[in-house]
Scaffold this motif. Structure first.
Motif, PDB file in Angstrom:
ATOM      1  N   PHE B 146       0.840  -1.206   0.000  1.00 38.41           N
ATOM      2  CA  PHE B 146       0.000   0.000   0.000  1.00 38.41           C
ATOM      3  C   PHE B 146       0.871   1.251   0.000  1.00 38.41           C
ATOM      4  N   PHE B 147       1.886   1.280   0.852  1.00 35.83           N
ATOM      5  CA  PHE B 147       2.779   2.445   0.913  1.00 35.83           C
ATOM      6  C   PHE B 147       3.466   2.651  -0.435  1.00 35.83           C
ATOM      7  N   ASN B 148       3.924   1.546  -1.061  1.00 31.30           N
ATOM      8  CA  ASN B 148       4.618   1.676  -2.338  1.00 31.30           C
ATOM      9  C   ASN B 148       3.689   2.187  -3.429  1.00 31.30           C
ATOM     10  N   LEU B 149       2.433   1.681  -3.428  1.00 33.18           N
ATOM     11  CA  LEU B 149       1.478   2.158  -4.430  1.00 33.18           C
ATOM     12  C   LEU B 149       1.138   3.621  -4.163  1.00 33.18           C
ATOM     13  N   PHE B 150       1.015   3.984  -2.870  1.00 33.02           N
ATOM     14  CA  PHE B 150       0.758   5.392  -2.538  1.00 33.02           C
ATOM     15  C   PHE B 150       1.901   6.256  -3.050  1.00 33.02           C
ATOM     16  N   LEU B 151       3.131   5.777  -2.825  1.00 33.92           N
ATOM     17  CA  LEU B 151       4.309   6.518  -3.290  1.00 33.92           C
ATOM     18  C   LEU B 151       4.240   6.718  -4.799  1.00 33.92           C
ATOM     19  N   GLU B 152       3.855   5.655  -5.527  1.00 32.60           N
ATOM     20  CA  GLU B 152       3.748   5.754  -6.983  1.00 32.60           C
ATOM     21  C   GLU B 152       2.712   6.799  -7.363  1.00 32.60           C
ATOM     22  N   ARG B 153       1.537   6.734  -6.694  1.00 31.00           N
ATOM     23  CA  ARG B 153       0.436   7.656  -7.028  1.00 31.00           C
ATOM     24  C   ARG B 153       0.859   9.093  -6.738  1.00 31.00           C
ATOM     25  N   ILE B 154       1.446   9.325  -5.561  1.00 28.27           N
ATOM     26  CA  ILE B 154       1.747  10.715  -5.162  1.00 28.27           C
ATOM     27  C   ILE B 154       2.808  11.298  -6.088  1.00 28.27           C
ATOM     28  N   ILE B 155       3.764  10.461  -6.516  1.00 29.84           N
ATOM     29  CA  ILE B 155       4.818  10.996  -7.390  1.00 29.84           C
ATOM     30  C   ILE B 155       4.271  11.211  -8.795  1.00 29.84           C
ATOM     31  N   SER B 156       3.337  10.352  -9.240  1.00 33.29           N
ATOM     32  CA  SER B 156       2.673  10.615 -10.519  1.00 33.29           C
ATOM     33  C   SER B 156       1.984  11.967 -10.467  1.00 33.29           C
ATOM     34  N   PHE B 160       2.839  15.258 -12.576  1.00 27.46           N
ATOM     35  CA  PHE B 160       1.809  15.852 -13.443  1.00 27.46           C
ATOM     36  C   PHE B 160       1.702  17.351 -13.184  1.00 27.46           C
ATOM     37  N   ILE B 161       1.628  17.719 -11.893  1.00 27.41           N
ATOM     38  CA  ILE B 161       1.453  19.133 -11.543  1.00 27.41           C
ATOM     39  C   ILE B 161       2.691  19.929 -11.966  1.00 27.41           C
ATOM     40  N   MET B 162       3.882  19.395 -11.624  1.00 23.25           N
ATOM     41  CA  MET B 162       5.113  20.135 -11.926  1.00 23.25           C
ATOM     42  C   MET B 162       5.304  20.255 -13.427  1.00 23.25           C
ATOM     43  N   LYS B 163       4.873  19.229 -14.190  1.00 24.23           N
ATOM     44  CA  LYS B 163       4.955  19.300 -15.646  1.00 24.23           C
ATOM     45  C   LYS B 163       4.068  20.445 -16.153  1.00 24.23           C
ATOM     46  N   ALA B 164       2.869  20.573 -15.526  1.00 24.13           N
ATOM     47  CA  ALA B 164       1.954  21.643 -15.952  1.00 24.13           C
ATOM     48  C   ALA B 164       2.627  23.002 -15.748  1.00 24.13           C
ATOM     49  N   CYS B 165       3.246  23.181 -14.588  1.00 23.78           N
ATOM     50  CA  CYS B 165       3.951  24.451 -14.328  1.00 23.78           C
ATOM     51  C   CYS B 165       5.062  24.636 -15.353  1.00 23.78           C
ATOM     52  N   HIS B 166       5.785  23.559 -15.626  1.00 20.87           N
ATOM     53  CA  HIS B 166       6.887  23.597 -16.597  1.00 20.87           C
ATOM     54  C   HIS B 166       6.358  24.065 -17.957  1.00 20.87           C
ATOM     55  N   GLU B 167       5.194  23.507 -18.364  1.00 18.85           N
ATOM     56  CA  GLU B 167       4.589  23.895 -19.650  1.00 18.85           C
ATOM     57  C   GLU B 167       4.255  25.375 -19.656  1.00 18.85           C
ATOM     58  N   ARG B 168       3.680  25.838 -18.533  1.00 19.06           N
ATOM     59  CA  ARG B 168       3.292  27.256 -18.480  1.00 19.06           C
ATOM     60  C   ARG B 168       4.533  28.131 -18.648  1.00 19.06           C
ATOM     61  N   GLN B 169       5.617  27.749 -17.972  1.00 18.21           N
ATOM     62  CA  GLN B 169       6.875  28.495 -18.125  1.00 18.21           C
ATOM     63  C   GLN B 169       7.284  28.536 -19.593  1.00 18.21           C
ATOM     64  N   LEU B 170       7.269  27.346 -20.234  1.00 17.46           N
ATOM     65  CA  LEU B 170       7.679  27.278 -21.644  1.00 17.46           C
ATOM     66  C   LEU B 170       6.802  28.190 -22.491  1.00 17.46           C
ATOM     67  N   ARG B 171       5.467  28.154 -22.178  1.00 19.54           N
ATOM     68  CA  ARG B 171       4.543  28.963 -22.986  1.00 19.54           C
ATOM     69  C   ARG B 171       4.866  30.439 -22.790  1.00 19.54           C
ATOM     70  N   ARG B 172       5.125  30.837 -21.512  1.00 21.81           N
ATOM     71  CA  ARG B 172       5.487  32.242 -21.234  1.00 21.81           C
ATOM     72  C   ARG B 172       6.709  32.618 -22.054  1.00 21.81           C
TER      73      ARG B 172
END
Lengths: 414, 414
Positions: B146-156, B160-172
């Motif tokens: 359970f902990f390992n699957l949670f770790l996988e989910r939280i890092i996904s 995802f969120i950090m990629k979105a910020c990264h995209e916004r930076q690129l777009r700017r």
């Protein structure tokens, strides 16, 4: 969860792929909740009578004592409160070893970094508590890494040994040429690389080793601590699994005969036991994951079968598309790899075919989309290979594997 | 260790490769030993005075009490021994919640499967102890998964969120075309697959989240349990890290105002806290692993530099060797992948180049030897791909990753 929701727009494969991860996680959470409820009922049924009995016995003792020495209940309760406070500092009716001499403190920090946490010794000063938080943060992280590296080493060793047995079988059955050189470079490479041991065999070996270790340790504790054998076994499990209740703690008396030897034996047994049980837990968790996958297939996504055919065809078409050396290799090989392990899978247990072919083809279609994206965003085709590899999730869900899949520094940390 | 010894006969690359794994393991063990020794000294210095003080205080209390009610020391010690036995059954001077009603038993099994193991409740019957061993074995394994699957989910999710910020930076910065469709399939695929967040960023985010969570939980405990804030923080760390001393245990009094709410809040805080700190520990352990790799490079094998050149050339030659479709792809792609992540590595932090190129070329040379071996032993070239992939150790040393690298069932379990 969020990624699951956002993925709606993506292709069915990707959607069901993400959905599968969330599904497995939620299914496991539900099963654990059921497991906890069942366990609570059983323990409640088993232990409740003895609790009532202990309460009656104590009330009787308390009454006799207060009557014998005519002590009022409040006075006695106040005295016992003071005793509880003293016990928190490690004081017992019978003299114990000093809590905070070097060996005692070493035992304590050992229970901290291993997260056993018996609680026979706990910091009472503010400085001690603050230092514990900082100390434990890095200590526990280091120990988790140690356990994972131990797990890697022990499974390498088991794979090596089991491969050797496998080779002997093959030689017996004449499938290997008689002039096949054991212990030579080629044999060495093959031994470690070629053939994979079964997770069930490894579980069996680790289980047998854990039981043997616990029995030996229990024999020692029964002899030295004077616990009965069941209590010793119970103590071994509670300690090796890092639960560490602290109701029984080894090596606490002020003095033992051959004390140094006992302390060393105690340390070695706990070290080996914790590493062994940690490995066993992880192997069992793999089997549990397979059960979850089996259950998920039971509920299984109907869309996969028809949706994988099309994209699998797409995958094969792309696999033989001529193009840049990188692109041809990066796109095609992942599918080849997938199909290899796929056929491997079919040969070994024949499970998860459709889901695997789905993932394989899925990766190909993703690879194409990603190539477009990465060339728009980062503007160099090499990233495609990273994307395809990363989408495979083939590294599994292991703690560090996740990092290797999803974090940049780790992919070049080795 | 054994595999390390047996490997002497193998090529230098393979030898140093195996040696590196053992070296990292032993180096970590040595560092942990030093860490424990240092910690023991510090704790001993911090806590020893308070231990002596507590001892003095208790002796005074004991003396006063025995004089006031003229109780002989042996009688008093016998009484206290009985009280210790009663405490093991969960009895205290001030009434506590029942140990083994359903909610109490549920709290207990929760501390078992999470390996917190406060020890505020422990089985005393033989049946309870035996059942605990069986119950804990599967419970703890399930929770690790359970902990390992949670770790996988939280890092996904974080990726995802950090990629979105990264995209916004690129777009700017105008690197992304304005008509770039966010939330579309391509964006979705790219978000989850393309760009990897930094392990340090993830560590920072998890750290901030853990601190916030602990502060909120501590505020609740300070208010409800009446502990001071430092004690509450200390309790949060000891619990979330699954150390679980049991010197402080939440929700033990017989009654609280708004009890149901508090018990739910307590449960949620512990659940979130344990998952969060487990993830944080694993991210920190990745950083520790990088430090170990850096140290190993410092001691580093001189032979690698000259030995990797030859075999790297060998690797490139093989990469373009025409042959069976499987062989060409399987041998070549691993090196391509290696060189890709290699350049990626160079671009990102530029570390571990020589060791990585060594591994890459190493894999190629191994692949050839293995092809010969596997064709002798198993007689089908497809195995080569398994071999190359397996030798890469690219999945890292994560608990489940090891299984995925080395165990057959797991490679087709998803």
């Amino acid at each position: 969860m969020m990624s699951g929701r956002r993925a709606q727009g993506c292709c069915c494969c990707c959607w069901s792929h993400l959905n599968e991860d969330n599904g497995r996680f939620l299914l496991l959470a539900a099963l654990i909740a059921v497991y906890l409820t069942a366990g609570a009922s059983v323990f409640s049924a088993l232990e409740r009578p003895s609790e009532a009995e202990a309460q009656r016995r104590w009330n009787r003792t308390l009454q006799n004592f207060s009557q014998t020495f005519n002590i009022s209940a409040p006075e006695l309760r106040d005295f016992l409160r003071r005793y509880e406070a003293a016990m928190a500092a490690g004081i017992r009716a019978d003299a114990l070893r000093p809590r905070w001499d070097f060996t005692g403190a070493f035992y304590f920090v050992g229970t901290v970094v291993s997260t056993i946490g018996f609680g026979m010794t706990t910091p009472v000063t503010v400085a001690g508590k603050v230092f514990l938080i900082i100390y434990g943060l890095f200590g526990c992280a280091g120990t988790i890494l140690f356990f994972n590296l131990f797990l890697e080493r022990i499974i390498s060793l088991l794979a090596f040994i089991m491969k050797a047995c496998h080779e002997r079988q093959l030689r017996r059955s004449g499938l290997l040429p008689p002039n096949f050189r054991r212990g030579s470079a080629i044999s060495e490479v093959g031994s470690l690389a070629g053939w994979k041991p079964s997770v069930y065999h490894v579980m069996l070996i680790l289980g047998i080793f854990a039981i043997t270790l616990s029995c030996c340790a229990s024999a020692m504790y029964t002899a030295v601590e004077g616990w009965n054998y069941i209590d010793s076994l119970y103590y071994c499990f509670v300690t090796f699994s890092t639960i560490g209740f602290g109701d029984l703690v080894s090596s606490q008396n002020a003095a033992y005969q051959s004390q140094g030897l006992y302390r060393f034996g105690n340390f070695m047994f706990i070290l080996m036991g914790v590493c062994c049980i940690y490995s066993l837990f992880n192997v069992i968790s793999i089997v549990i994951k397979q059960v979850l996958n089996w259950l998920l297939r039971k509920f299984g996504c109907r869309c996969c079968s028809k949706c994988h055919k099309s994209s699998a065809r797409l995958g094969r078409r792309n696999a033989i598309t001529p193009g840049s050396r990188f692109r041809r290799h990066n796109i095609s090989v992942e599918t080849d790899g997938q199909y290899d392990s796929d056929t491997e899978g079919r040969r070994l247990s024949g499970e998860m075919i459709s889901m695997k072919e789905l993932t394989a083809s899925n990766k190909v279609s993703l690879a194409i989309l990603q190539k477009q994206l990465s060339e728009t965003a980062n503007g160099h085709p090499r990233n495609v290979s990273m994307n395809t590899r990363q989408n495979g999730f083939s590294a599994g869900v292991g703690a560090l594997a996740i990092m290797n899949n999803r974090l940049a520094e780790t992919s070049d940390s080795r």
